[in-house]
Design a protein around this motif. Structure first.
Motif, mmCIF file in Angstrom:
data_model
loop_
_atom_site.group_PDB
_atom_site.id
_atom_site.type_symbol
_atom_site.label_atom_id
_atom_site.label_comp_id
_atom_site.label_asym_id
_atom_site.label_seq_id
_atom_site.Cartn_x
_atom_site.Cartn_y
_atom_site.Cartn_z
ATOM 1 N N LEU A 1 55.193 12.733 49.692
ATOM 2 C CA LEU A 1 56.059 12.907 48.890
ATOM 3 C C LEU A 1 56.227 14.780 49.045
ATOM 4 N N VAL A 2 55.440 15.080 48.589
ATOM 5 C CA VAL A 2 54.928 16.619 48.831
ATOM 6 C C VAL A 2 55.121 17.601 49.617
ATOM 7 N N LYS A 3 54.870 16.883 51.171
ATOM 8 C CA LYS A 3 55.352 17.597 52.496
ATOM 9 C C LYS A 3 56.610 17.265 52.486
ATOM 10 N N GLN A 4 57.862 16.343 52.416
ATOM 11 C CA GLN A 4 58.287 16.099 51.694
ATOM 12 C C GLN A 4 59.652 17.524 51.549
ATOM 13 N N ALA A 5 59.098 17.486 49.888
ATOM 14 C CA ALA A 5 60.016 18.760 49.338
ATOM 15 C C ALA A 5 59.824 19.702 49.507
#
Length: 180
Positions: free
Chosen positions: A87-91
């Protein structure tokens, strides 16, 4: 979230969980105890290993719409040996500002009570399940001189300790569980 003791929650985390639009939780059933204890009534959605890619896409879309979302894990810091990393990578890739709130982290808590060097350390998390990849990682660890932190499930611990001794030698070990 706490790694055992609910008193480890910070005021900032509690206030954040009360004010965001949505909480993405690794296991909503597990997190419900935390929510009830602190009287947090924010809507939760499940975000875990088996839905992390597709669900992250949906959550990032909500973030881009202006929603505020908090990510929590079952115990400890999200994205540390946790699906939150996706999620952090995509955000970040979508240009969303990401903030991390300090709190309980099992690897650092264990390190500080291990009586081993804390100046330099390596965090390996869980060893790979794939035999070839696991052998590669164990080979690398055999050369490691820093204090090394490895996560392991209790029911695999003895097998893993034997495997570590066979592959990296007889070294001091500290085993930590139920840290708080």
């Amino acid at each position: 979230t706490p790694i055992g003791n609910l008193d480890d929650m910070t005021y900032r985390v509690i206030n954040t969980l009360k004010t965001v639009d949505l909480i993405a939780a690794e296991d909503t059933r597990h997190s419900l105890k935390l929510m009830n204890h602190f009287e947090i009534h924010t809507k939760m959605t499940s975000y875990h290993e088996h839905n992390k890619i597709e669900k992250a896409e949906k959550l990032v879309a909500m973030l881009l719409e202006g929603k505020d979302i908090a990510l929590i894990t079952d115990a400890g810091t999200p994205a540390i040996s946790d699906p939150g990393e996706e999620l952090v990578k995509q955000a970040v890739a979508a240009g969303v500002e990401v903030t991390s709130l300090p709190g309980a982290c099992a690897c650092i808590t264990a390190l500080t009570m291990s009586a081993m060097s804390t100046r330099r350390f390596a965090f390996e998390a869980f060893l790979p399940v794939n035999k070839k990849e696991r052998a590669r990682v164990l080979s690398e660890l055999a050369q490691e001189t820093r204090t090394t932190i490895i996560y392991e499930a209790p029911h695999h611990l003895l097998k893993t300790l034997r495997e570590l001794k066979e592959n990296i030698g007889n070294r001091p070990v500290t085993i930590c569980r139920e840290l708080t």
